[in-house]
Enzyme design. Structure first.
Site, PDB file in Angstrom:
ATOM      1  N   HIS A  12      -0.317   4.461   0.236  1.00 16.92           N
ATOM      2  CA  HIS A  12      -0.978   5.617   0.832  1.00 16.92           C
ATOM      3  C   HIS A  12      -1.431   5.244   2.243  1.00 16.92           C
ATOM      4  O   HIS A  12      -1.306   4.089   2.662  1.00 16.92           O
ATOM      5  CB  HIS A  12      -2.177   6.059  -0.010  1.00 16.92           C
ATOM      6  CG  HIS A  12      -3.232   4.998  -0.156  1.00 16.92           C
ATOM      7  ND1 HIS A  12      -3.115   3.954  -1.064  1.00 16.92           N
ATOM      8  CD2 HIS A  12      -4.407   4.801   0.505  1.00 16.92           C
ATOM      9  CE1 HIS A  12      -4.184   3.176  -0.959  1.00 16.92           C
ATOM     10  NE2 HIS A  12      -4.983   3.668  -0.017  1.00 16.92           N
TER      11      HIS A  12
ATOM     12  N   LYS B  79       0.841  -1.191   0.000  1.00 18.21           N
ATOM     13  CA  LYS B  79       0.000   0.000   0.000  1.00 18.21           C
ATOM     14  C   LYS B  79       0.877   1.241   0.000  1.00 18.21           C
ATOM     15  O   LYS B  79       1.785   1.361   0.818  1.00 18.21           O
ATOM     16  CB  LYS B  79      -0.902  -0.023   1.239  1.00 18.21           C
ATOM     17  CG  LYS B  79      -1.952   1.067   1.279  1.00 18.21           C
ATOM     18  CD  LYS B  79      -2.826   0.910   2.514  1.00 18.21           C
ATOM     19  CE  LYS B  79      -3.890   1.983   2.581  1.00 18.21           C
ATOM     20  NZ  LYS B  79      -4.714   1.860   3.809  1.00 18.21           N
TER      21      LYS B  79
END
Length: 224
Positions: free
Chosen positions: A111, A109
């Site tokens: 963000h 991921k």
């Protein structure tokens, strides 16, 4: 292989699995190419009653097996994630044992909190929890993840089912046996092929299923 009296918790788990279609009997082609007379589909463990019996069985396994004290249950994506979560709760509820749980993402991921891991940090003593060890690819990927964290020490593996059959290598050993020897850790299972055979023998009325699994065990089973 002689029949032994099964623990009541194992009987309950097997009967719940059969009733819900998680444990199926028939003809199933496995990733290995073998045609198996039974199949365990952990993806169908999605009701509250099934998750309850599954978590109780896994917590009992961890509390009373060779798996030592640990700090974090690590559930590899994807099927290991819910198993780690519900077992963490069951260990506290049934045995008063406190632990964390974490899991990996298949994709990093970029963000929010970012990264590839979610939940408890991988440090201290780690136990991997998953459904079934087949070829060993998934468990080795999980071991590789843990190895990236210097403060983490892998101390065991808990799984739902040990098929107790030889791998494709020349050693004649199962994936479980190979992992135990290579990494020096215990690998424990709620159910084994032997347990399923014992259940069918005790229950009666499922002679065709019993015969098919006995033949499969003769052909592919490890020496017990």
């Amino acid at each position: 292989m002689s029949s032994t009296k099964l623990d009541p918790a194992k009987v309950t788990f097997i009967e719940d699995a059969i009733a819900s279609g998680v444990l199926l009997f028939g003809t199933f082609e496995l990733k290995s190419g073998r045609v198996s007379p039974y199949f365990f589909n952990a993806g169908l463990l999605h009701s509250s009653s099934l998750l309850s019996s599954t978590s109780s069985a896994l917590a009992q396994l961890i509390a009373h097996s060779r798996i030592p004290e640990f700090d974090v249950l690590f559930g590899p994506a994807y099927k290991g994630i819910p198993l780690a979560a519900v077992t963490c709760v069951a260990l506290k509820r049934d045995y008063g044992r406190e632990c964390g749980f974490g899991y990996n993402r298949k994709e990093v991921k970029d963000h929010g909190e970012g990264g590839s891991l979610v939940g408890a940090p991988l440090r201290g003593r780690i136990v991997i929890i998953d459904d079934v060890l087949t070829s060993g690819k998934a468990i080795r990927e999980a071991i590789d993840i843990i190895a990236q964290y210097p403060e983490a020490q892998l101390v065991g593996v808990a799984q739902l089912v040990d098929r107790q059959e030889t791998g494709k290598g020349a050693s004649g050993k199962s994936t479980v046996q190979e992992v135990e020897e290579e990494f020096g850790i215990p690998v424990e299972a709620v159910l084994t092929m032997a347990n399923i055979l014992d259940y069918l023998r005790e229950k009666g009325g499922m002679e065709e299923e019993l015969k098919a699994i006995e033949e499969y065990d003769k052909q592919y089973g490890i020496k017990k």
